[in-house]
Structures are given as structure tokens and as C-alpha cells.
Design a protein around this motif. Structure first.
Motif, PDB file in Angstrom:
ATOM      1  N   ALA A 103      47.348  41.959  21.708  1.00  0.00           N
ATOM      2  CA  ALA A 103      47.018  42.441  23.180  1.00  0.00           C
ATOM      3  C   ALA A 103      46.646  41.396  23.892  1.00  0.00           C
ATOM      4  CB  ALA A 103      45.539  43.324  22.917  1.00  0.00           C
ATOM      5  N   ALA A 104      46.158  40.271  23.381  1.00  0.00           N
ATOM      6  CA  ALA A 104      45.679  39.007  24.284  1.00  0.00           C
ATOM      7  C   ALA A 104      47.101  38.703  24.964  1.00  0.00           C
ATOM      8  CB  ALA A 104      44.863  37.860  23.606  1.00  0.00           C
ATOM      9  N   ARG A 105      48.109  38.289  23.992  1.00  0.00           N
ATOM     10  CA  ARG A 105      49.405  37.665  24.269  1.00  0.00           C
ATOM     11  C   ARG A 105      50.006  38.672  25.358  1.00  0.00           C
ATOM     12  NH1 ARG A 105      49.228  36.612  18.699  1.00  0.00           N
ATOM     13  NH2 ARG A 105      48.741  34.137  18.397  1.00  0.00           N
ATOM     14  N   ARG A 106      50.111  40.037  25.136  1.00  0.00           N
ATOM     15  CA  ARG A 106      50.603  40.828  26.207  1.00  0.00           C
ATOM     16  C   ARG A 106      49.888  40.696  27.538  1.00  0.00           C
ATOM     17  NH1 ARG A 106      50.834  44.291  21.736  1.00  0.00           N
ATOM     18  NH2 ARG A 106      48.724  45.464  22.445  1.00  0.00           N
ATOM     19  N   ALA A 107      48.475  40.631  27.424  1.00  0.00           N
ATOM     20  CA  ALA A 107      47.789  40.384  28.770  1.00  0.00           C
ATOM     21  C   ALA A 107      48.169  39.039  29.324  1.00  0.00           C
ATOM     22  CB  ALA A 107      46.128  40.340  28.492  1.00  0.00           C
ATOM     23  N   ILE A 108      48.199  38.139  28.662  1.00  0.00           N
ATOM     24  CA  ILE A 108      48.334  36.877  29.456  1.00  0.00           C
ATOM     25  C   ILE A 108      50.213  36.935  29.949  1.00  0.00           C
ATOM     26  CG2 ILE A 108      49.237  34.421  28.570  1.00  0.00           C
ATOM     27  CD1 ILE A 108      47.071  34.629  26.457  1.00  0.00           C
ATOM     28  N   LEU A 109      51.023  37.348  29.315  1.00  0.00           N
ATOM     29  CA  LEU A 109      52.391  37.585  29.796  1.00  0.00           C
ATOM     30  C   LEU A 109      52.429  38.425  30.965  1.00  0.00           C
ATOM     31  CD1 LEU A 109      54.436  37.649  26.610  1.00  0.00           C
ATOM     32  CD2 LEU A 109      54.443  36.017  28.099  1.00  0.00           C
ATOM     33  N   LYS A 110      51.397  39.500  31.014  1.00  0.00           N
ATOM     34  CA  LYS A 110      51.198  40.422  32.112  1.00  0.00           C
ATOM     35  C   LYS A 110      50.684  39.703  33.576  1.00  0.00           C
ATOM     36  CE  LYS A 110      48.847  44.592  33.725  1.00  0.00           C
ATOM     37  NZ  LYS A 110      47.932  45.590  33.165  1.00  0.00           N
ATOM     38  N   ALA A 111      49.793  38.838  33.055  1.00  0.00           N
ATOM     39  CA  ALA A 111      49.272  38.284  34.274  1.00  0.00           C
ATOM     40  C   ALA A 111      49.896  37.445  34.971  1.00  0.00           C
ATOM     41  CB  ALA A 111      47.844  37.582  33.533  1.00  0.00           C
ATOM     42  N   GLU A 112      51.165  36.585  34.073  1.00  0.00           N
ATOM     43  CA  GLU A 112      51.955  35.800  35.051  1.00  0.00           C
ATOM     44  C   GLU A 112      52.397  36.339  36.383  1.00  0.00           C
ATOM     45  OE1 GLU A 112      54.904  33.104  32.908  1.00  0.00           O
ATOM     46  OE2 GLU A 112      54.552  34.802  31.531  1.00  0.00           O
ATOM     47  N   THR A 113      52.494  37.685  36.542  1.00  0.00           N
ATOM     48  CA  THR A 113      53.231  38.403  37.607  1.00  0.00           C
ATOM     49  C   THR A 113      52.052  39.246  38.345  1.00  0.00           C
ATOM     50  OG1 THR A 113      53.954  40.129  36.275  1.00  0.00           O
ATOM     51  CG2 THR A 113      55.503  38.156  36.537  1.00  0.00           C
ATOM     52  N   ALA A 114      50.908  39.221  37.774  1.00  0.00           N
ATOM     53  CA  ALA A 114      49.768  39.819  38.548  1.00  0.00           C
ATOM     54  C   ALA A 114      48.751  39.039  39.296  1.00  0.00           C
ATOM     55  CB  ALA A 114      49.143  40.754  37.352  1.00  0.00           C
ATOM     56  N   ALA A 115      48.328  39.715  40.478  1.00  0.00           N
ATOM     57  CA  ALA A 115      47.186  38.864  40.933  1.00  0.00           C
ATOM     58  C   ALA A 115      45.827  38.791  40.286  1.00  0.00           C
ATOM     59  CB  ALA A 115      47.103  39.165  42.345  1.00  0.00           C
ATOM     60  N   LEU A 116      45.558  40.029  39.773  1.00  0.00           N
ATOM     61  CA  LEU A 116      44.217  40.418  39.245  1.00  0.00           C
ATOM     62  C   LEU A 116      44.072  39.316  38.089  1.00  0.00           C
ATOM     63  CD1 LEU A 116      44.271  44.172  39.143  1.00  0.00           C
ATOM     64  CD2 LEU A 116      43.167  42.751  40.842  1.00  0.00           C
ATOM     65  N   PRO A 117      42.851  38.972  37.902  1.00  0.00           N
ATOM     66  CA  PRO A 117      42.587  38.299  36.540  1.00  0.00           C
ATOM     67  C   PRO A 117      42.427  39.002  35.406  1.00  0.00           C
ATOM     68  CG  PRO A 117      40.394  38.775  37.842  1.00  0.00           C
ATOM     69  CD  PRO A 117      41.542  39.422  38.642  1.00  0.00           C
ATOM     70  N   ILE A 118      42.580  38.330  34.080  1.00  0.00           N
ATOM     71  CA  ILE A 118      42.458  38.947  32.798  1.00  0.00           C
ATOM     72  C   ILE A 118      41.124  39.353  32.787  1.00  0.00           C
ATOM     73  CG2 ILE A 118      42.718  38.560  30.467  1.00  0.00           C
ATOM     74  CD1 ILE A 118      44.894  36.778  31.190  1.00  0.00           C
ATOM     75  N   GLU A 119      40.626  40.692  32.192  1.00  0.00           N
ATOM     76  CA  GLU A 119      39.446  40.866  31.900  1.00  0.00           C
ATOM     77  C   GLU A 119      39.129  41.084  30.357  1.00  0.00           C
ATOM     78  OE1 GLU A 119      36.107  44.338  32.815  1.00  0.00           O
ATOM     79  OE2 GLU A 119      38.082  44.632  33.817  1.00  0.00           O
ATOM     80  N   LEU A 120      38.074  40.348  29.941  1.00  0.00           N
ATOM     81  CA  LEU A 120      37.477  40.299  28.575  1.00  0.00           C
ATOM     82  C   LEU A 120      36.104  41.067  28.399  1.00  0.00           C
ATOM     83  CD1 LEU A 120      38.328  36.522  27.124  1.00  0.00           C
ATOM     84  CD2 LEU A 120      39.319  38.818  26.271  1.00  0.00           C
ATOM     85  N   VAL A 121      36.098  41.626  27.638  1.00  0.00           N
ATOM     86  CA  VAL A 121      34.588  42.197  27.488  1.00  0.00           C
ATOM     87  C   VAL A 121      34.373  41.561  25.947  1.00  0.00           C
ATOM     88  CG1 VAL A 121      33.521  44.245  26.550  1.00  0.00           C
ATOM     89  CG2 VAL A 121      35.228  44.614  28.606  1.00  0.00           C
ATOM     90  N   ALA A 122      33.068  40.738  26.274  1.00  0.00           N
ATOM     91  CA  ALA A 122      32.597  40.093  25.037  1.00  0.00           C
ATOM     92  C   ALA A 122      30.978  40.354  24.715  1.00  0.00           C
ATOM     93  CB  ALA A 122      32.889  38.651  25.307  1.00  0.00           C
ATOM     94  N   ALA A 123      30.867  40.572  23.604  1.00  0.00           N
ATOM     95  CA  ALA A 123      29.462  40.612  23.172  1.00  0.00           C
ATOM     96  C   ALA A 123      28.741  39.363  22.694  1.00  0.00           C
ATOM     97  CB  ALA A 123      29.394  41.859  21.891  1.00  0.00           C
ATOM     98  N   GLN A 124      27.497  39.158  22.828  1.00  0.00           N
ATOM     99  CA  GLN A 124      26.665  38.113  22.625  1.00  0.00           C
ATOM    100  C   GLN A 124      25.384  38.634  22.256  1.00  0.00           C
ATOM    101  OE1 GLN A 124      26.213  34.990  25.563  1.00  0.00           O
ATOM    102  NE2 GLN A 124      26.105  33.400  24.060  1.00  0.00           N
ATOM    103  N   GLY A 125      25.229  38.771  20.914  1.00  0.00           N
ATOM    104  CA  GLY A 125      24.112  39.447  20.442  1.00  0.00           C
ATOM    105  C   GLY A 125      23.954  40.921  20.867  1.00  0.00           C
ATOM    106  N   ASN A 126      22.985  41.303  21.769  1.00  0.00           N
ATOM    107  CA  ASN A 126      22.925  42.677  22.069  1.00  0.00           C
ATOM    108  C   ASN A 126      23.549  42.848  23.665  1.00  0.00           C
ATOM    109  OD1 ASN A 126      21.712  43.819  19.856  1.00  0.00           O
ATOM    110  ND2 ASN A 126      19.743  43.260  20.662  1.00  0.00           N
ATOM    111  N   LEU A 127      23.782  41.549  24.296  1.00  0.00           N
ATOM    112  CA  LEU A 127      24.279  41.671  25.587  1.00  0.00           C
ATOM    113  C   LEU A 127      25.963  41.542  25.374  1.00  0.00           C
ATOM    114  CD1 LEU A 127      23.792  41.036  28.493  1.00  0.00           C
ATOM    115  CD2 LEU A 127      24.100  38.534  27.966  1.00  0.00           C
TER     116      LEU A 127
END
Length: 139
Positions: free
Chosen positions: A72-96
């Protein structure tokens, strides 16, 4: 007689390392390594992921709205080549839980050595098998 070049085709060595380890080496594109479960192993200082706030020890849950996987990450990186929007990651750090916007649009980057025919091929000479006579004399 070789030059270093980058493209979106995985080189055989890095592809094998990722398959065997189950990790995703995105260090030359987004700027981080993650294990198969999305655990961030390391982040390249100054990379797009670093600037966005990704840090070792975080756990990736999603990328561009889909469950985190290396594919999914590789697909998002390839898609971002032709898109203006940034890649969005949702990440957890502990409970945050954090949403990180990674402004990266240069595609996948895998290193390859390309032969430069205008220069002597020293690498092939170094990597060539030694003759049987040389192996006997070396013992």
C-alpha cells in the motif's frame, strides 16, 4: 566504469532483503524503514517522513486511507508522483494517534549501477572468478 542511478524498479538485493525480513525499506523515497506490522524501525534525518514528524517506535496504521502494508505504501508513493496532495500516514505512538502529511512526490527510488561504456569496466574485473591456477597458488 559505472554510475549510480535511481528508478522505481527494485534492485534484486533490496527486493530480497525486504521479502526475507518482511520489512519495507522506503529510506530512499519517504525516508524510513518499517517492519511488516507497521512498526517504524528508523527514520532518515532530514527526509520527508522526518520533516512530517515520523519517528522510530511509532506504529503505522494507515497510508492514504488504507491499512498499512508495504505494498500500500508503494502504491501511495507512485500515486503521489502525479498528485499535488501529500501522502497521509496515520501513526500511533503509545495512546496517541497522529495524522502525518508527507509532502513527497518523487516516486519510488531504488539504486542501480549503470555501466558507463566510456570508462574501463573495473568492477567486472574485481568480481570475476579467479582462475584455478590462482586459487591453487593462493593456498
Amino acid at each position: 566504469g559505472s554510475t549510480l542511478a535511481y528508478d522505481d524498479t527494485p534492485n534484486p538485493f533490496l527486493e530480497t532483503v525486504d521479502k526475507v525480513s518482511g520489512s519495507a525499506n522506503l529510506s530512499l523515497s519517504l525516508g524510513f524503514w518499517a517492519d511488516a506490522d507497521g512498526g517504524v524501525q528508523d527514520v532518515v534525518p532530514g527526509s520527508a517522513a522526518y520533516v512530517a514528524g515520523l519517528a522510530p517506535g511509532m506504529k503505522l496504521r494507515e497510508i492514504d486511507g488504507v491499512k498499512w502494508t508495504a505494498a500500500a505504501a508503494r502504491r501511495a508513493i507512485l500515486k503521489a508522483e502525479t498528485a499535488a496532495l501529500p501522502i497521509e500516514l496515520v501513526a500511533a505512538q503509545g495512546n496517541l494517534i497522529r495524522s502525518l502529511k508527507i509532502d513527497y512526490h518523487k516516486g519510488l527510488r531504488f539504486p542501480h549501477l549503470r555501466r558507463d561504456a566510456s570508462k574501463p569496466d573495473l568492477l567486472s574485473q574485481v568480481l570475476a572468478p579467479r582462475s584455478t591456477a590462482n586459487q591453487v597458488n593462493a593456498k
